[in-house]
Design a protein around this motif. Structure first.
Motif, PDB file in Angstrom:
ATOM      1  N   SER A 153      -6.951  19.359  69.762  1.00  0.00           N
ATOM      2  CA  SER A 153      -6.737  18.959  68.375  1.00  0.00           C
ATOM      3  C   SER A 153      -5.302  19.106  67.928  1.00  0.00           C
ATOM      4  O   SER A 153      -4.888  18.488  66.950  1.00  0.00           O
ATOM      5  N   ASP A 154      -4.490  19.936  68.628  1.00  0.00           N
ATOM      6  CA  ASP A 154      -3.103  20.075  68.198  1.00  0.00           C
ATOM      7  C   ASP A 154      -2.244  18.912  68.673  1.00  0.00           C
ATOM      8  O   ASP A 154      -1.047  18.875  68.431  1.00  0.00           O
ATOM      9  N   GLN A 185      -0.734  12.443  60.710  1.00  0.00           N
ATOM     10  CA  GLN A 185      -1.524  13.215  59.754  1.00  0.00           C
ATOM     11  C   GLN A 185      -2.454  12.359  58.908  1.00  0.00           C
ATOM     12  O   GLN A 185      -3.264  12.885  58.148  1.00  0.00           O
ATOM     13  N   THR A 244     -10.783  21.003  60.733  1.00  0.00           N
ATOM     14  CA  THR A 244     -11.414  21.478  61.950  1.00  0.00           C
ATOM     15  C   THR A 244     -11.577  22.989  61.901  1.00  0.00           C
ATOM     16  O   THR A 244     -10.925  23.675  61.108  1.00  0.00           O
ATOM     17  N   ASP A 287     -10.519  25.151  63.863  1.00  0.00           N
ATOM     18  CA  ASP A 287      -9.328  25.899  64.264  1.00  0.00           C
ATOM     19  C   ASP A 287      -8.239  25.879  63.188  1.00  0.00           C
ATOM     20  O   ASP A 287      -7.108  26.293  63.432  1.00  0.00           O
ATOM     21  N   ARG A 344      -6.877  23.267  61.464  1.00  0.00           N
ATOM     22  CA  ARG A 344      -6.041  22.068  61.283  1.00  0.00           C
ATOM     23  C   ARG A 344      -6.762  21.056  60.395  1.00  0.00           C
ATOM     24  O   ARG A 344      -7.967  21.123  60.215  1.00  0.00           O
ATOM     25  N   SER A 345      -5.992  20.124  59.872  1.00  0.00           N
ATOM     26  CA  SER A 345      -6.594  19.111  59.013  1.00  0.00           C
ATOM     27  C   SER A 345      -5.879  17.785  59.222  1.00  0.00           C
ATOM     28  O   SER A 345      -4.731  17.730  59.690  1.00  0.00           O
ATOM     29  N   VAL A 346      -6.577  16.720  58.883  1.00  0.00           N
ATOM     30  CA  VAL A 346      -6.044  15.373  59.013  1.00  0.00           C
ATOM     31  C   VAL A 346      -6.655  14.533  57.903  1.00  0.00           C
ATOM     32  O   VAL A 346      -7.772  14.809  57.440  1.00  0.00           O
TER      33      VAL A 346
END
Length: 327
Positions: free
Chosen positions: A5-6, A11, A104, A106, A108-110
């Motif tokens: 995911s990273d 974005q 997510t 972990d 993170r976001s999008v």
């Protein structure tokens, strides 16, 4: 899986797809071919992982499930779709008409202009020791998925509800040796007993306490008190529970689905294109159609993707008209 995911390259996307099974990858392929920016976030837990092969998929008959997904990922990525590993925790609508933010687990976001959720379902098995270990091997539920592979063998049907009689009569199409184990299900009606007898389906009373396994093969059903009835396949009615957490975070509520007067699970309602009650959010595959097979899930992903692209085209056109009027 293509990447973690990273490795998200941007974005904000036209479409974020949550779930990378047949429905999600079919949607990704369609949208990427339509020149949309697409991100697929997949937790890597396909429902059909225990099965050795996929059936009734024209052109891909008997393909191993993992192989089909690998082919699908390659095809979607070949047109520019991004596919990453991750588990989506929630989604929320952005202010105004700015789309959605997907987060997510972990951290993170999008962002996405539209969402397609294809998270599938979970099969909840009856609480009988040994069922889970043989699920997808000799413990089965769908005759169209596995009936041909156990044809003419001794088949048992585990009754946990009124639907079991229907199951027994259906599986009789594939074998003359079918036994209905009453287990915890209701006693058949007089009419049902007559139907079972007419089709040569045996009925065994008593609760099933476990499965007999020898040399890594299911060999029989063990009843309370010790008797073992030899069988080579056992049919169960799993409860189909939609993986709907992401959709629920957007305010959607799963509803019960009945079959033969019995609740078989929960799903998220959509219209025929997969559109949910939340504007801008579509769903496809088993999360919205519990009995859908792989080829149907892929078709549903295609249908939803076409609707999403059409919706984006309408928005692009509105924005272009407004920009033209301003300047």
């Amino acid at each position: 899986m293509e990447s973690r995911s990273d490795d998200m390259k941007q974005q904000r996307y036209d479409v974020v797809i949550v779930g990378g099974g047949a429905a999600g990858l079919s949607g990704a392929l369609t949208l990427a071919r339509a020149r949309r920016s697409v991100l697929v976030i997949d937790a890597g837990e396909p429902r059909n992982a225990p099965a050795s092969h996929i059936h009734n998929y024209l052109g891909r008959e008997s393909t191993p499930p993992g192989e089909l997904l690998a082919i699908g990922r390659g095809e979607a990525a070949g047109y520019g779709a991004e596919i990453v590993e991750g588990r989506v925790a929630s989604a929320e609508r952005l202010p105004g008409e700015q789309g959605f933010r997907v987060a997510t687990e972990d951290g993170r976001s999008v962002e996405a202009r539209r969402l397609l959720v294809t998270t599938g379902l979970v099969d909840e098995l009856p609480p009988v020791p040994g069922l889970a270990e043989r699920w997808g091997c000799e413990v089965l539920h769908c005759p169209y998925c596995h009936g041909h592979e156990v044809a003419d063998r001794p088949i048992g049907v585990l009754a946990t509800g009124a639907f079991a009689v229907h199951q027994a009569l259906m599986w009789r199409q594939w074998s003359e040796d079918v036994t209905l184990f009453r287990h915890t299900g209701p006693e058949p009606t007089d009419a049902e007993y007559e139907e079972l007898a007419a089709r040569g389906v045996a009925v065994v009373d008593g609760e099933v306490t476990g499965l007999e396994v020898a040399d890594d093969r299911f060999t029989g059903v063990r009843l309370a008190g010790g008797p073992v009835i030899p069988r080579e396949a056992l049919v169960v009615q799993a409860r189909f529970v939609a993986r709907s957490a992401v959709l629920e975070s957007l305010g959607l509520v799963p509803v019960a689905q009945e079959m033969g007067g019995e609740v078989i699970g929960t799903y998220i309602p959509t219209d025929p294109t997969g559109a949910t009650e939340v504007p801008g959010v579509w769903a496809a595959g088993n999360v919205t159609r519990l009995t859908e097979q792989v080829i149907g899930a892929a078709a549903a992903g295609l249908m939803a993707a076409g609707a999403i692209n059409g919706d984006l085209i309408a928005e692009d056109t509105r924005n272009a008209v407004e920009a033209r009027r301003r300047g």
